[in-house]
Design a protein around this motif. Sequence first.
Motif, PDB file in Angstrom:
ATOM      1  N   GLY A 147       0.777  -1.232   0.000  1.00  0.00           N
ATOM      2  CA  GLY A 147       0.000   0.000   0.000  1.00  0.00           C
ATOM      3  C   GLY A 147       0.803   1.273   0.000  1.00  0.00           C
ATOM      4  N   SER A 448     -11.506   7.728   4.722  1.00  0.00           N
ATOM      5  CA  SER A 448     -10.540   6.650   4.933  1.00  0.00           C
ATOM      6  C   SER A 448     -10.202   5.956   3.618  1.00  0.00           C
ATOM      7  CB  SER A 448     -11.100   5.643   5.937  1.00  0.00           C
ATOM      8  OG  SER A 448     -10.233   4.555   6.107  1.00  0.00           O
ATOM      9  N   HIS A 449     -11.225   5.706   2.806  1.00  0.00           N
ATOM     10  CA  HIS A 449     -11.011   5.036   1.521  1.00  0.00           C
ATOM     11  C   HIS A 449     -10.228   5.931   0.562  1.00  0.00           C
ATOM     12  CE1 HIS A 449     -11.731   2.465  -1.918  1.00  0.00           C
ATOM     13  NE2 HIS A 449     -12.285   3.470  -2.571  1.00  0.00           N
ATOM     14  N   GLY A 452      -6.630   6.315   1.574  1.00  0.00           N
ATOM     15  CA  GLY A 452      -5.891   5.053   1.580  1.00  0.00           C
ATOM     16  C   GLY A 452      -5.621   4.472   0.215  1.00  0.00           C
ATOM     17  N   ARG A 483      -2.852   9.101   8.280  1.00  0.00           N
ATOM     18  CA  ARG A 483      -2.646   9.303   6.850  1.00  0.00           C
ATOM     19  C   ARG A 483      -2.266  10.745   6.544  1.00  0.00           C
ATOM     20  NH1 ARG A 483      -0.213   8.456   2.537  1.00  0.00           N
ATOM     21  NH2 ARG A 483      -1.322   8.934   0.605  1.00  0.00           N
TER      22      ARG A 483
END
Length: 706
Positions: A147, A448-449, A452, A483
């Motif tokens: 990631g 969050s998505h 990420g 993040r």
Amino acid sequence: MLTKMSAGFLPRSRFERLRKAGCVEGLDLDDPVGILLAVERFVDHMETDLFRGWEAVIRREQGLPATPFLGELADDLTAGSRSRTLYIDDIARFQEPWYEILRKIAPRLLPETGVTADRPGVASLWSRVARAIDEHGHGLSLPEGVGAPRDVLPLDLQHGLWLYACLSWLSDTGQMVASGLPGDAGHERFSYFLGLLRGHRESVRFLGLTLDGLMDRLTLREEDQQSLVEVMYRRLELAGSSEPLAPRLEPLPPAAPVERLPEDRIKQAIVHPDALVREMGVLYFANSRSPDPAVAPLAIAAIQRYGWDAAFLHYGFLDGLVHGDESIQWMIKQLLSCDVAVHETRAGSDLLNALATADAAVLRRHERELSPLRRHSPGIYELLQDRIEIQRLNREQAWRQFQEAWRPMERAGGGSDEEGYPLPLETEPLLDLARQLAGDERMGNWVSHALGRRVDDPGYSTWLEVAAAQVAGALRLEPAVPRLMDLLRTCDDDLSHPAMESLIAIGGDVVVDSLDLKYAAAGQLFRERAIYVLENIHTARSAATLFHWLDTELNQELQVRILQALLAGFLPAAMERARQHLLAARQLDWDQRHLRIQVVAISTLTGCPLPELDPWQAPAREDFARRPWLSEEFEEEQEGSQQDEPRKPVAGLLGAGGPLPLPGSPLADILPDRVLRETSPRVSRNEPCPCGSGKKYKKCCMRKTE
């Protein structure tokens, strides 16, 4: 493009020597000289975008999606040619992906026999490699299941490298220096080492490190080993040498409260007769996005009392204040009462920007008063109407419209400006929709998505990443902090700037402690941004943390930045430290001159004793009045350290060609009869903004000017 870019980083002879052979070709990676040269080449290829250049070309050839930055690189490198690219800057096409090259280099940075006092080994090189990946790895391809760029390496290897990087820093002078040894240098050095361990606490925990395990990895002279053991016991309050160190490396307990000037006293600074004091006072509230509705009326009172040309150095701060009904009415009146086209004036541009970003619920109450802006500023008027309409939606309507707003950018894979980022003010309606959905679990999941996503993921776009960072701040989403912290590491200011603003908006101990844990082990770029964030989080813990950083920071440039941050927070306890620093300096650079302005301003406001007040007042006011960041002297100083795009002229208050106010208009009474304009000042996009906001030009007035 790349050759020109690369030449600015390294002397040509060194540049050719490092890069001509590629990265690891022809090198014996088991030889210390070979691995050293491989690291130099790898870091150089990262910093000069050679890896991303090849990434862009190969993606273009294979028809794969790319970020806007990579697309622009591909355009420059291929120049529309359909033939296969074989060389970039005389460097042949790499035979393997960048991460496979890294996987060959990284394991050889682990010392076989540990770190010794007289030879720290190649482990110290890992921090350079990791920093280059963090700052320049955005947009590079990743193997399946990975990631983030740094995670192409196994976790145990990463943790081992970080531990040895900490240990090698301890021993790089050939002798152990700890607080148990004489001299301030030993104390500072051990404090910094302890800060590094705290910054890599997860590595210490992952490896199950104890004091015995640490000493097994570090070979020291007998007397130095004894000093280190004694200091570790005392500083960490260890019960025994086999006790795990990680729990002892938790965030430091809050220090004794540091006294800050009461905010009522700082508000008085906004209308103070001294311009230095007024500027510091208004920026204290604006840069921290203070929710206090009493600040904007005070700024307006200062403008009315001292005039547009003398009240403040710039008016970009207006969009950082909370505007109630009275200040909204005042801004509308100012914009409509002057016949000068508002987009041609610096003050008018800042007023429009403040109006466009004001609370939409308040704007709705003044919908009729805003209607004349349809003729004066049709683009802003349309934006305001869109924002007001959003206030009429229920939650489900807001959610549907929110999805409709971002999905086109996902399909496009990029953003609205030429580099793929949101245009100025473009995300305001999206943020309004997000605020309508505050507390909705779907918003947290979306942020969050979006934050990420990998560059290789379908639908990734830099527009969405920036928008998600802004939404995280607007909704004060604490789960987004990790993040957002990652974005502080990238050299891409268009990503890091919204991350900084959002961390300031979220605020609180969670942000302060997260930055504190990462600070000591981070690079200078991250630390500069962390200082700015804490400068604008006005809590006792942030103040105590800044003082802690000041005590342990060895970089003199960052020491000055921390002192500036402390004084910008109206913390009189930093006055003596700043005074001593200025007295010790032989010749003041701009950062130190700015520090002197702050010292004089706080002494003027508070009456805090300053023996040098009289001799320092005149030069401080001269620096403040002539805006040294626009002077030729400062420009030459910057050109020596920064190479950037061709510099662009910056207009004066009314712009280079804007007409003067018509007789009878309010601005005609405020401005002098003859408007003085800067004589062709040139400002690079990465230099401090001429308006004095403290932000970079490209993050402040450059976009407004464009």
